[in-house]
Design an enzyme around this catalytic site. Sequence first.
Site, PDB file in Angstrom:
ATOM      1  N   GLU A 280       0.830  -1.215   0.000  1.00  0.00           N
ATOM      2  CA  GLU A 280       0.000   0.000   0.000  1.00  0.00           C
ATOM      3  C   GLU A 280       0.865   1.267   0.000  1.00  0.00           C
ATOM      4  O   GLU A 280       0.512   2.264  -0.622  1.00  0.00           O
ATOM      5  CB  GLU A 280      -0.930  -0.013   1.209  1.00  0.00           C
ATOM      6  CG  GLU A 280      -1.953  -1.135   1.098  1.00  0.00           C
ATOM      7  CD  GLU A 280      -2.816  -1.219   2.335  1.00  0.00           C
ATOM      8  OE1 GLU A 280      -2.343  -1.787   3.327  1.00  0.00           O
ATOM      9  OE2 GLU A 280      -3.940  -0.711   2.308  1.00  0.00           O
ATOM     10  N   GLU A 300      -4.313  -9.065   4.251  1.00  0.00           N
ATOM     11  CA  GLU A 300      -5.197  -8.651   5.359  1.00  0.00           C
ATOM     12  C   GLU A 300      -6.444  -9.517   5.452  1.00  0.00           C
ATOM     13  O   GLU A 300      -6.939  -9.813   6.542  1.00  0.00           O
ATOM     14  CB  GLU A 300      -5.600  -7.182   5.194  1.00  0.00           C
ATOM     15  CG  GLU A 300      -4.479  -6.202   5.460  1.00  0.00           C
ATOM     16  CD  GLU A 300      -3.610  -5.930   4.240  1.00  0.00           C
ATOM     17  OE1 GLU A 300      -3.739  -6.669   3.224  1.00  0.00           O
ATOM     18  OE2 GLU A 300      -2.792  -4.995   4.287  1.00  0.00           O
TER      19      GLU A 300
END
Lengths: 439, 393
Positions: A280, A300
């Site tokens: 990210e 995640e």
Amino acid sequence: MEMQKPIPVIQPWTKEFWKATKQGKLLVQHCKDCNANIFFPKKVCPKCWSENLTWIESSGKAVVYTYTAMLDMVEPKFMGDLPYVIAMVDLEEGIRMTTRIVNCNQDDIKIGMNVEVVFEEVSPECSLPVFQPADESLRLASPDQGDDTAVAAEPEKGMSPENYQTILYEIGGICGGECTITLNRPDKYNAINRQMAAELIDAFRRVRNEPSIGVVVLAGAGGKAFCTGGDLEIFPSLAEHQNSLNWLSHEGLDVQRAITSCEKVVICKINGHCLAGGLEIALACDLIYARESAKMGTTEINMGILPGWGGTARLPRSMPIFRAREIIFSGRKDYTAKEMYDMGLLTRVFKDEDFESEFEKVVKNIAAKKPIALRMGKEVMARSADGCDMETALAVERNGIQWLTYSPDIQAVMDQFRASPDKLTQQQKQQNIRSDVKK
Amino acid sequence: MEKQRLAIIGTGEVPTGTYPDRSQWDIIYETCISAVRDAGIDKNDVEAVITVAPQAQPQLTAEISFGKIPEELGLKGCKDSCICNAGGASTSNCLRLAEQLIESGQAKFVLIPHVTVHSTIPLPDLINFFAKAGIDLQWEYPYGTTYNGVIAMMTRRYMHESGTTEEEMASVVVSLRKWATLDPNSIFYGKEVPTIEKVLSSGMVSSPLHKRECNVLADGGAAMVVTSAEIAKQMGCPAAVKLGESTRYFSAFTTTRSTEDVKNGFLQGTNDALNAAGLTKEDIDIWNMYLAYPVGHPMFMETIGLCEPGQAGKMFMEGHTWPGGKLPWATIGDAIGRGHTGSGVSMATYVETARQLMGKADAKQVADVNYIFQNTSGGSGMNFIATVWGRNI
């Protein structure tokens, strides 16, 4: 709202002690029969079992017996205080207390240091006795300046490249026109902890003040990983709702913003694993180059959550959405850089053996451009990519270029053009050739 | 009638670590069955089960407290079951309870299990438990103390008083990990032993304590079968026999505990246990210390006179405490090397003591072991239980 910190669990026989703290008094329990000073206060004297107990007022003067700077692995409710100093101090009245040392620089604290009591309000019923240096020159603020019990050494205070603990900050290097910021926790796969988040924010803000720099390279130390995301040490603190939200909206958002709002072209260098929050962070950069053997993904969902540092926003904006969804829903961490490139992500992938030299060429080329043009290009394209209508995008572009044209940098070039058009045309041709890959 | 000495005759243990598919009761089954088989007795010969209280696991504690283990294992000869909690000193007290049952003739064989599964405890509960265990809610906890913080303060004071360097403190970890890498039941089994530099390069948690000087919480469990030395001898099986014991209580909290009292307790408790065994410290072949963090190790070593004051750090640094050294020390690597299983590290240390004396310690086996000194301690160091163990000769 800040999390509720624990307040002392008061016993009937200690009410007097805590009541006095509200009046700025530190009391010591005293046995009238055997003259013992008692701490922790008891219902009967622990020496003689007398119930004939009273309180005497302490001078508040003490000496540091031992101390520790708490830097990590504390309860979520104390996370916001980090770093803070816990100490045991010996009072003149012959008792030893656990307390905090406040209002001074951690490095100035020593065993044997003289300290004196001040009070930190924790509830309407009680204040905590904490201690500050007796030597006023060691205090961060004078006692009459209100907040004299501030916790020592805020992390941001005095943060600079010389004392970064988790990243490296280097101006120059490949061609002198760039800044390299290296995530430097190689034994942790360069995972991001709170310290690193704070240092990244500081570094990307700092580099804005370097007018000659047009490019920032963001890399990972050690060759095993660019970054594998948030450090697992962070996770215990995320058990608290407020901490979790803050990790996303304070550290997370601020790191992304520090990168995207940095006027330099940020080039991400992926050398090894680039996972979860690491990916990210890469997505917040302007260009992403990867070594062929690098492995990527967002994991995640394997924990029942989703990427929270911009992954769900930037992946679908960076590649065809049906492929972005697979990356997020699959939880795979073994996408190769080549696969990612084929799926539409990444700027370019280089063979492992050529990676360093090819990457260097890219940086050298872009860093040779005028920082002012790179800066305008970054902003114009960012606004355009944000999804404004075509006419608006074209207007932003047109006006941006017009502004550039009349900037002092370009006007200096224009002066040459006016004086000798042929010479400048030749120069420009050479510049164009230098920017090509095949020369 | 002469007092019956206690003998450990069987042990069972599972690897320490995080194994999501291994439940608490998997571990209880596996360790108890192994211990009973290792002792060479029938399951129905077990006449009592005294379990080490698991920490921070109230449901499991309730199940065990109210008698589930004998029923689950089908121990048809079991006459009673209870649980015993003194934190890290629980196992010592289980052994003493067993000793009473055996001495008074109420039981011949007693089973002593322990299990801890930290990995399934909800994180907030775990954090909350360890932030408050052994820490006073009125005078310590509101300041934001933790176990690591409390030990860090002890460590700084010890270094200040003894002149021990941070490299020497880190070498205690190196020594403990050298044993751990040989131990199939350690989380660090087969793992590279960190150098002093690597220990010191790990992040600072609570100065001067680095991350690698702190404990890793893990899941684990073990069980022992105990009987009297006399019966063990009749059975002709290898056994570890308790030869001497002495205890000291200090205080519940570190704020109210004086270092001098602790040192005196170390010295007197050790000497009393050695005297009870009719031995001196020179007779001890292994110092099987359970002190949880590095600081207690050099402090204990110099307090009881195994080296000159201030020189203990060097003993660890120079390798005397390593496998093959002249002073084999904490041969499962204490909690630092084993992985911290709540109240289970004391159990693991007793299992190791027994295995060394039985000649079953495999790669960790110290040659010609006759006598082992072992301690346990509960809470944040509330007490010191010193024991001396020998072979059943």
